[in-house]
Motif scaffolding. Structure first.
Motif, PDB file in Angstrom:
ATOM      1  N   ALA A   1     -10.014  -0.477  -4.402  1.00 35.72           N
ATOM      2  CA  ALA A   1      -8.571  -0.471  -4.665  1.00 35.72           C
ATOM      3  C   ALA A   1      -8.031  -1.888  -4.796  1.00 35.72           C
ATOM      4  N   LEU A   2      -8.493  -2.775  -3.917  1.00 36.30           N
ATOM      5  CA  LEU A   2      -8.049  -4.169  -3.963  1.00 36.30           C
ATOM      6  C   LEU A   2      -8.613  -4.906  -5.177  1.00 36.30           C
TER       7      LEU A   2
ATOM      8  N   VAL B   1      -2.778   0.395  -4.443  1.00 35.53           N
ATOM      9  CA  VAL B   1      -2.597  -0.969  -3.940  1.00 35.53           C
ATOM     10  C   VAL B   1      -1.902  -1.796  -5.011  1.00 35.53           C
ATOM     11  N   SER B   2      -0.931  -2.582  -4.609  1.00 33.62           N
ATOM     12  CA  SER B   2      -0.340  -3.547  -5.542  1.00 33.62           C
ATOM     13  C   SER B   2      -0.451  -4.944  -4.963  1.00 33.62           C
TER      14      SER B   2
ATOM     15  N   LEU C   1       0.840  -1.195   0.000  1.00 32.08           N
ATOM     16  CA  LEU C   1       0.000   0.000   0.000  1.00 32.08           C
ATOM     17  C   LEU C   1       0.874   1.242   0.000  1.00 32.08           C
ATOM     18  N   LYS C   2       0.435   2.255  -0.745  1.00 33.52           N
ATOM     19  CA  LYS C   2       1.175   3.518  -0.727  1.00 33.52           C
ATOM     20  C   LYS C   2       0.225   4.679  -0.964  1.00 33.52           C
ATOM     21  N   LYS C   3       0.367   5.710  -0.141  1.00 27.76           N
ATOM     22  CA  LYS C   3      -0.413   6.935  -0.314  1.00 27.76           C
ATOM     23  C   LYS C   3       0.331   7.903  -1.222  1.00 27.76           C
TER      24      LYS C   3
ATOM     25  N   LYS D   1       4.024 -11.327 -11.357  1.00 26.26           N
ATOM     26  CA  LYS D   1       3.169 -10.314 -11.977  1.00 26.26           C
ATOM     27  C   LYS D   1       2.626  -9.372 -10.901  1.00 26.26           C
ATOM     28  N   ILE D   2       2.504  -8.097 -11.252  1.00 27.67           N
ATOM     29  CA  ILE D   2       2.015  -7.100 -10.304  1.00 27.67           C
ATOM     30  C   ILE D   2       0.753  -6.450 -10.853  1.00 27.67           C
ATOM     31  N   GLY D   3      -0.295  -6.474 -10.046  1.00 28.45           N
ATOM     32  CA  GLY D   3      -1.537  -5.792 -10.395  1.00 28.45           C
ATOM     33  C   GLY D   3      -1.705  -4.547  -9.534  1.00 28.45           C
ATOM     34  N   TYR D   4      -2.189  -3.463 -10.152  1.00 30.22           N
ATOM     35  CA  TYR D   4      -2.321  -2.191  -9.449  1.00 30.22           C
ATOM     36  C   TYR D   4      -3.782  -1.752  -9.382  1.00 30.22           C
ATOM     37  N   GLY D   5      -4.156  -1.210  -8.232  1.00 29.32           N
ATOM     38  CA  GLY D   5      -5.490  -0.662  -8.046  1.00 29.32           C
ATOM     39  C   GLY D   5      -5.421   0.664  -7.326  1.00 29.32           C
TER      40      GLY D   5
END
Length: 336
Positions: A95-96, A31-32, A5-7, A38-42
């Motif tokens: 986000a998730l 959110v990653s 998680l990152k703001k 593999k990386i998914g981003y939201g």
């Protein structure tokens, strides 16, 4: 899976104002989810109207971090069902869920629109939003970015005159969003004048719970009415069918792509026009919205265009609204 998680605090190009608030920055949570390399981003942005902060979302998600990372991820739908049982806000779930969909597409090596059995063309052109301000400022924003469709934020005692002044400077289609600031009588009175000024539809003119007023508007307005604040979750769609001509789905409000897909199907079954809107997200959130384009009549996905500095790469919206889809699968997102 691995969760991160990152703001971010996203600076806006201009002060953005609607009938109830103004701001120069947009807080957002990225959110990653990582699996098999593999990386998914939201993404989900903060929102004072719904009392959502990034800190609140992060706390909600951190509370179940171990459960998320040990979840046997196979499909976004199963993951979303798991999340709905954990008493998270819809913003945190969004986000998730967006990260799960991006990850899922990357694992399958296909863009989401293809997984859903659709093709990226043809697609509706996004509007470009002109926030509420002095008329000279609103005109300057239109001149800065000539666009075929503008969404005009209103909510004053002088709204029709504002549109008259803006119309002198462009032939673009107008969409009006009063963000709950009008009464039924104002809406019915304003609609014929706005129609003559090239307005396509009115978005959420009345307060979200004024169903009696919306029923009067539905019978007397000469312009179509699109629900926004009145259509938050799946259960709202059927009720909106009796009071609106269409619905504007926000992924953050409904809880992500998983429920949005069901809402779009329900809306089409009920004969409603379909629209998805943004909440000033970066390209992370906008790229997720873009996957839904083949299923939409209208779209408001200009969030990243309003930013002074973006944080990601994915879909690109060229001048005039042409969308360029990335070569990457999923939602096609990479962080800068």
């Amino acid at each position: 899976m691995q969760l991160h998680l990152k703001k971010y605090v996203l600076p806006l190009k201009h002060t953005f104002s609607i009938s109830r608030e103004s701001h120069d920055f947009q807080d957002t949570l990225i959110v990653s989810l990582t699996k098999d390399g593999k990386i998914g981003y939201g993404e989900a942005t903060s929102n004072p109207y719904y009392q959502i902060t990034v800190e609140r979302m992060m706390a909600e998600i951190e509370r179940i971090k171990n459960e998320i990372e040990s979840f046997d991820f196979k499909t976004p739908q199963e993951f979303h069902q798991f999340l709905t049982e954990k008493e998270l806000s819809n913003f945190a779930i969004c986000a998730l869920d967006l990260a799960a969909h991006d990850l899922y597409g990357k694992l399958l090596e296909k863009p989401l629109y293809e997984i859903w059995g659709t093709k990226p063309e043809p697609y509706p052109i996004t509007n470009y939003t002109i926030g509420l301000a002095e008329i000279d400022t609103m005109v300057a924003k239109m001149r800065e970015r000539p666009w075929p469709i503008y969404k005009i934020k209103l909510g004053t005692d002088n709204d029709v005159n504002i549109v008259k002044e803006l119309r002198k400077h462009t032939n673009a289609v107008f969409r009006i969003d009063a963000n709950c600031a009008w009464t039924a009588e104002e809406t019915i009175y304003n609609a014929p004048q706005l129609k003559d000024l090239g307005v396509e539809f009115l978005e959420q003119p009345l307060k979200a719970d004024d169903w009696e007023g919306m029923e009067r508007v539905m019978h007397k307005s000469v312009l179509p009415i699109i629900a926004d604040e009145s259509c938050i979750v799946e259960a709202d769609v059927e009720k909106c069918a009796l009071h609106f001509n269409g619905i504007n789905i926000k992924l953050t409000k409904c809880g992500g792509l998983t429920p949005a897909l069901r809402m779009l199907k329900k809306a089409r079954d009920l004969g409603l026009k379909t629209m998805v809107g943004c909440m000033t997200e970066s390209t992370v959130g906008i790229s997720a919205i873009a996957q839904l384009l083949p299923q939409l009549d209208y779209v408001d996905m200009d969030g990243a265009l309003l930013l002074k500095q973006d944080i990601a790469e994915g879909i690109k919206i060229e001048e005039g609204g042409n969308v360029v889809f990335p070569d990457l699968p999923g939602s096609g997102i990479t962080l800068k």
